[in-house]
Design a protein around this motif. Structure first.
Motif, PDB file in Angstrom:
ATOM      1  N   THR A 250      27.154  17.807 -21.353  1.00 31.32           N
ATOM      2  CA  THR A 250      27.794  16.553 -20.954  1.00 31.32           C
ATOM      3  C   THR A 250      29.164  16.816 -20.326  1.00 31.32           C
ATOM      4  N   ALA A 251      29.923  17.709 -20.959  1.00 34.39           N
ATOM      5  CA  ALA A 251      31.238  18.063 -20.404  1.00 34.39           C
ATOM      6  C   ALA A 251      31.093  18.707 -19.031  1.00 34.39           C
ATOM      7  N   LEU A 252      30.069  19.563 -18.868  1.00 32.85           N
ATOM      8  CA  LEU A 252      29.843  20.192 -17.562  1.00 32.85           C
ATOM      9  C   LEU A 252      29.518  19.146 -16.502  1.00 32.85           C
ATOM     10  N   ALA A 253      28.643  18.187 -16.850  1.00 35.20           N
ATOM     11  CA  ALA A 253      28.298  17.139 -15.878  1.00 35.20           C
ATOM     12  C   ALA A 253      29.520  16.310 -15.515  1.00 35.20           C
ATOM     13  N   MET A 254      30.377  16.011 -16.501  1.00 31.59           N
ATOM     14  CA  MET A 254      31.587  15.244 -16.211  1.00 31.59           C
ATOM     15  C   MET A 254      32.521  16.032 -15.306  1.00 31.59           C
ATOM     16  N   ASN A 255      32.703  17.313 -15.553  1.00 34.25           N
ATOM     17  CA  ASN A 255      33.584  18.127 -14.707  1.00 34.25           C
ATOM     18  C   ASN A 255      33.042  18.235 -13.285  1.00 34.25           C
ATOM     19  N   LEU A 256      31.716  18.372 -13.185  1.00 33.63           N
ATOM     20  CA  LEU A 256      31.140  18.407 -11.838  1.00 33.63           C
ATOM     21  C   LEU A 256      31.303  17.072 -11.136  1.00 33.63           C
ATOM     22  N   GLY A 257      31.203  15.972 -11.890  1.00 29.88           N
ATOM     23  CA  GLY A 257      31.433  14.660 -11.278  1.00 29.88           C
ATOM     24  C   GLY A 257      32.860  14.499 -10.800  1.00 29.88           C
ATOM     25  N   ILE A 258      33.814  14.966 -11.609  1.00 29.82           N
ATOM     26  CA  ILE A 258      35.220  14.884 -11.199  1.00 29.82           C
ATOM     27  C   ILE A 258      35.459  15.729  -9.954  1.00 29.82           C
ATOM     28  N   ALA A 259      34.875  16.946  -9.935  1.00 27.14           N
ATOM     29  CA  ALA A 259      35.034  17.802  -8.756  1.00 27.14           C
ATOM     30  C   ALA A 259      34.372  17.174  -7.541  1.00 27.14           C
ATOM     31  N   ARG A 260      33.261  16.511  -7.758  1.00 30.74           N
ATOM     32  CA  ARG A 260      32.567  15.860  -6.641  1.00 30.74           C
ATOM     33  C   ARG A 260      33.391  14.720  -6.070  1.00 30.74           C
ATOM     34  N   LYS A 272      28.623  19.743  -0.980  1.00 29.45           N
ATOM     35  CA  LYS A 272      27.175  19.610  -1.136  1.00 29.45           C
ATOM     36  C   LYS A 272      26.666  20.415  -2.330  1.00 29.45           C
ATOM     37  N   VAL A 273      27.211  21.604  -2.485  1.00 26.58           N
ATOM     38  CA  VAL A 273      26.788  22.434  -3.623  1.00 26.58           C
ATOM     39  C   VAL A 273      27.187  21.777  -4.940  1.00 26.58           C
ATOM     40  N   ILE A 274      28.416  21.255  -4.995  1.00 30.75           N
ATOM     41  CA  ILE A 274      28.871  20.607  -6.221  1.00 30.75           C
ATOM     42  C   ILE A 274      28.059  19.355  -6.504  1.00 30.75           C
ATOM     43  N   ALA A 275      27.726  18.588  -5.451  1.00 30.90           N
ATOM     44  CA  ALA A 275      26.920  17.386  -5.638  1.00 30.90           C
ATOM     45  C   ALA A 275      25.532  17.727  -6.170  1.00 30.90           C
ATOM     46  N   ALA A 276      24.929  18.784  -5.593  1.00 25.34           N
ATOM     47  CA  ALA A 276      23.608  19.195  -6.071  1.00 25.34           C
ATOM     48  C   ALA A 276      23.681  19.669  -7.522  1.00 25.34           C
ATOM     49  N   ALA A 277      24.748  20.431  -7.839  1.00 29.77           N
ATOM     50  CA  ALA A 277      24.905  20.898  -9.220  1.00 29.77           C
ATOM     51  C   ALA A 277      25.125  19.729 -10.167  1.00 29.77           C
ATOM     52  N   HIS A 278      25.866  18.717  -9.716  1.00 25.72           N
ATOM     53  CA  HIS A 278      26.102  17.540 -10.553  1.00 25.72           C
ATOM     54  C   HIS A 278      24.802  16.800 -10.845  1.00 25.72           C
ATOM     55  N   LYS A 282      22.996  16.331 -14.520  1.00 22.58           N
ATOM     56  CA  LYS A 282      22.621  15.038 -15.094  1.00 22.58           C
ATOM     57  C   LYS A 282      21.136  14.992 -15.430  1.00 22.58           C
ATOM     58  N   GLN A 283      20.302  15.557 -14.573  1.00 26.92           N
ATOM     59  CA  GLN A 283      18.861  15.567 -14.854  1.00 26.92           C
ATOM     60  C   GLN A 283      18.550  16.450 -16.063  1.00 26.92           C
ATOM     61  N   THR A 284      19.207  17.586 -16.134  1.00 26.34           N
ATOM     62  CA  THR A 284      18.998  18.473 -17.284  1.00 26.34           C
ATOM     63  C   THR A 284      19.462  17.810 -18.573  1.00 26.34           C
ATOM     64  N   LEU A 285      20.593  17.079 -18.499  1.00 27.41           N
ATOM     65  CA  LEU A 285      21.082  16.372 -19.682  1.00 27.41           C
ATOM     66  C   LEU A 285      20.099  15.300 -20.127  1.00 27.41           C
ATOM     67  N   ALA A 286      19.517  14.582 -19.169  1.00 26.21           N
ATOM     68  CA  ALA A 286      18.525  13.561 -19.529  1.00 26.21           C
ATOM     69  C   ALA A 286      17.292  14.195 -20.159  1.00 26.21           C
ATOM     70  N   GLU A 287      16.835  15.335 -19.592  1.00 23.81           N
ATOM     71  CA  GLU A 287      15.684  16.013 -20.169  1.00 23.81           C
ATOM     72  C   GLU A 287      15.995  16.542 -21.566  1.00 23.81           C
ATOM     73  N   LEU A 288      17.219  17.045 -21.756  1.00 21.48           N
ATOM     74  CA  LEU A 288      17.592  17.550 -23.073  1.00 21.48           C
ATOM     75  C   LEU A 288      17.641  16.428 -24.095  1.00 21.48           C
TER      76      LEU A 288
END
Length: 424
Positions: A250-260, A272-278, A282-288
């Motif tokens: 969750t923290a990683l997704a938030m940091n990627l969102g802030i960077a995006r 584009k890379v940061i957006a794709a990683a974000h 988020k998809q991995t977090l939902a699956e988890l």
């Protein structure tokens, strides 16, 4: 050659016959028989006396119950003494039959009466009554063979030395007879001890049905322990994932969102890379989160089956009407099985049933929890039982001694009923 093949066997037999009088097995069997005589006599006398006294006092209830209790107590005590004799002298372990459990609501006199008249006590009394003649016959036979055989084997030599005369034929006959008795005594002692062992196992040991029942109880307890341990391990994994991995993701997704957001130019390759990683985070977090809920939902532990099933119903793509009536919570294991039955059933409905409505009912009675899932889909689910979900559900329900009933006629919808015992 025949002499070569049969020679070693014949030599072993001859050696066994020649060394039988000095080997420990024969002497242990002899000691077992002779030690059993006084014990058998005492057991016979006490049980016969108390049995006769009980019959004589039968018209008076309280004294008769007292003698019955004394009879059962003495029979059990002598049985344990006999068991110790078999173990100490022969190395044979004879498990005493466990007493049948008394009804908790029964009165004190009733429990004494049931214990005294149980099959266990009756079989013990039968052994103590039969042990005396067996011990008398065995002791007299073996002691006679040892003493008479020794005397006959030594008498001719004694007569020749003291009287300075001998009859060769008589001496040879007496010596041969004495040696025959001496060499036969250990085998007779071992044979009679074997008869005593068989009698004790038959009357003192547990019956086959009792042994199987005890084994079933042991396996049931061990299986329940394994199921509880597996459920506890699932809860631990869920807790570790929720408190550790999920929080970091969750923290990683938030940091990627802030960077995006900080990189406003969407045409920048880094953006584009940061957006794709974000999006991946988020998809991995939902699956988890979905995996953690399927592993063991925390709401099931915290708020019970009603709240957990409500969460399943709210996430189902097919409308679900839910009714839960569980006033007293069952064990955590049964709750988990009920939750996973509903979860798997709703998953199957959304994937295969083509239904437009589902009704889920969970009702707790005194002895069991009944979970029913009914859909209005295309049916035919029972025909697919050889493969996948339904077989897994049956195995999960059977693990807690439950029953899964599936009714799914073609084009008639599917009804899945899980009956889960609440005594675990």
């Amino acid at each position: 050659m025949p002499t070569t093949s049969h020679g070693p066997a014949g030599g072993r037999i001859a050696t066994s016959l020649l060394l039988a009088p000095v080997r420990p097995a024969g002497w242990r069997a002899t000691a077992h028989l002779t030690a059993g005589l006084p014990l058998a006599a005492a057991g016979f006398a006490v049980t016969a006396f108390l049995g006769a006294l009980t019959v004589a006092l039968a018209p008076t209830v309280v004294p008769a119950l007292g003698t019955l209790a004394a009879l059962a107590y003495c029979a059990n005590g002598f049985s344990r003494a006999q068991r110790s004799r078999f173990g100490a002298l022969l190395g044979v372990e004879i498990a005493l039959a466990e007493p049948a459990p008394s009804v908790p609501a029964a009165g004190r006199f009733q429990r004494v009466f049931d214990r005294a008249l149980s099959w266990r006590t009756g079989r013990q009394l039968g052994y103590h009554l039969l042990a005396l003649p067996v011990s008398v016959i065995g002791t007299v036979a073996v002691v006679t063979m040892w003493t008479v055989g020794g005397a006959l084997a030594l008498l001719p030599a004694y007569a020749w030395m003291m009287l300075d005369r001998s009859d060769a034929v008589v001496e040879i006959a007496l010596t041969a007879g004495g040696l025959t008795l001496l060499f036969s005594a250990p085998w007779v002692a071992r044979g009679l001890s074997t008869v005593d062992v068989l009698l004790a196992r038959w009357l003192l040991g547990p019956r086959r049905a009792e042994t199987l029942a005890h084994r079933v109880q042991t396996l049931t307890a061990s299986r329940a322990g394994a199921i509880d341990a597996a459920d506890a391990e699932r809860r631990r994994i869920e807790r570790d994932l929720h408190d550790g991995t999920q929080q970091r993701l969750t923290a990683l997704a938030m940091n990627l969102g802030i960077a995006r957001e900080s990189l406003g130019d969407s045409t920048d390759p880094a953006a584009k890379v940061i957006a794709a990683a974000h999006e991946d985070a988020k998809q991995t977090l939902a699956e988890l989160r979905s995996f953690v809920r399927g592993l063991h939902p925390a709401v099931l532990n915290d708020r019970g089956l009603d709240a957990a099933l409500s969460g399943l119903a709210s996430r189902s793509p097919v409308p679900v009407r839910l009714h839960v009536s569980v006033e007293q919570r069952p064990s955590a294991t049964v709750e988990a099985v009920a939750y996973f039955v509903v979860s798997e059933a709703l998953t199957n409905v959304s994937k295969h049933a083509q239904a437009t409505a589902v009704e889920v009912t969970a009702v707790r009675t005194e002895n069991q929890l009944v979970v029913t899932i009914v859909d209005n889909g295309r049916g035919g689910a029972a025909d697919d039982d050889t493969g996948s979900g339904l077989r897994g559900l049956r195995q999960r329900v059977a693990a807690v001694d439950g029953r899964l009933i599936v009714k799914s006629p073609p084009a008639g919808g599917t009804t899945i009923t899980a009956e889960l015992p609440c005594a675990l």
